[in-house]
Write an enzyme that holds these catalytic residues in place. Structure first.
Site, PDB file in Angstrom:
ATOM      1  N   SER A 110       0.874  -1.299  -0.104  1.00  0.00           N
ATOM      2  CA  SER A 110      -0.043   0.032   0.009  1.00  0.00           C
ATOM      3  C   SER A 110       0.729   1.128   0.092  1.00  0.00           C
ATOM      4  O   SER A 110       1.688   1.589  -0.983  1.00  0.00           O
ATOM      5  CB  SER A 110      -1.118  -0.062   1.069  1.00  0.00           C
ATOM      6  OG  SER A 110      -1.959   0.926   0.893  1.00  0.00           O
ATOM      7  N   ASP A 163      -9.832  -5.247  -5.048  1.00  0.00           N
ATOM      8  CA  ASP A 163      -9.200  -4.182  -3.972  1.00  0.00           C
ATOM      9  C   ASP A 163     -10.228  -3.128  -3.765  1.00  0.00           C
ATOM     10  O   ASP A 163     -10.475  -2.471  -4.907  1.00  0.00           O
ATOM     11  CB  ASP A 163      -7.706  -3.599  -4.448  1.00  0.00           C
ATOM     12  CG  ASP A 163      -7.131  -2.855  -3.347  1.00  0.00           C
ATOM     13  OD1 ASP A 163      -7.648  -2.087  -2.516  1.00  0.00           O
ATOM     14  OD2 ASP A 163      -5.964  -3.121  -3.496  1.00  0.00           O
ATOM     15  N   HIS A 194      -7.748  -5.473  -0.531  1.00  0.00           N
ATOM     16  CA  HIS A 194      -6.719  -4.952  -0.089  1.00  0.00           C
ATOM     17  C   HIS A 194      -5.777  -5.486   0.860  1.00  0.00           C
ATOM     18  O   HIS A 194      -5.902  -5.215   2.056  1.00  0.00           O
ATOM     19  CB  HIS A 194      -6.791  -3.396   0.251  1.00  0.00           C
ATOM     20  CG  HIS A 194      -5.832  -2.454   0.213  1.00  0.00           C
ATOM     21  ND1 HIS A 194      -5.050  -1.965  -1.054  1.00  0.00           N
ATOM     22  CD2 HIS A 194      -5.155  -1.763   1.351  1.00  0.00           C
ATOM     23  CE1 HIS A 194      -4.211  -1.320  -0.695  1.00  0.00           C
ATOM     24  NE2 HIS A 194      -4.176  -1.282   0.516  1.00  0.00           N
TER      25      HIS A 194
END
Length: 214
Positions: A110, A163, A194
């Protein structure tokens, strides 16, 4: 010399004083910390000096490397500072530890993936490989940052098809962008959100170990 950032170091149990080791710089996502990322690289400390880096900004329940002004848009000044700090940390680590300069790797999830993909462009072929898990490259980085050659760089880029935080299409775009610059890119998609699945973890660890022999 004091470290420019807080970090957790994992390394081989037995250090050969006549040898230099590959280095893996690990960066977490927003609200996480340097400890949470260690599970992703567990078992790899015999092959690498692993530097798991803590973001310098408090972001309960953990930390962050930069703040966000909108969807997919980091605050430019804060982001630039993070890139500067991480570049300084990489230089610090390579000076203070027996690290092989030709075998530097970045791994991020991320926010950490966003930073890894950006550092790959600014550091170029000083970086041998990047593992970017569910990230993107900010528009201002593509448009305004000075970029180095990535002809000799390899990347493992992955993204969850479901995601809900960063769209899957952004992962595809990462692949296409780096490939267009001449890097060698392995792109993997997973039927996940995610997160980093067990299969994803297995795949990138195998990729990293294979990369060491190239």
């Amino acid at each position: 010399m004091n470290a420019p950032m807080i970090y957790e170091l994992q390394r081989p149990k037995t250090i050969d004083p006549n040898k230099k080791y590959p280095a893996l710089f690990v960066m977490h996502g927003i609200g996480s910390n340097e400890q949470n990322m260690l599970s992703l690289v567990h078992g790899m400390e015999e092959q690498f000096f692993i530097f798991s880096i803590r973001g310098h900004l408090p972001q309960p329940p953990g930390y962050a490397f930069f703040t966000i002004q909108g969807y997919g848009k980091p605050h430019r000044e804060v982001f630039d500072q993070a890139i500067g700090k991480l570049t300084s940390f990489i230089e610090y680590a390579t000076e203070q530890y027996p690290v092989e300069q030709s075998q530097l790797y970045l791994l991020g999830f991320s926010q950490g993936a966003i930073l890894s993909l950006t550092l790959g462009l600014t550091l170029g072929d000083r970086i041998k490989g990047i593992v970017a898990l569910s990230g993107y490259i900010p528009g201002f980085v593509k448009e305004e940052y000075g970029k180095q050659s990535v002809d000799h760089m390899s990347l493992f880029i992955s993204h969850g098809e479901m995601d809900q935080v960063l769209p899957y299409e952004w992962g595809v775009a990462n692949h296409e962008y780096y490939q267009g610059l001449g890097a060698s890119v392995t792109f993997k998609s997973y039927q996940d959100g995610h997160t980093v699945s067990i299969q994803n973890l297995h795949d990138f660890q195998q990729w990293l170990l294979a990369s060491l022999t190239k």
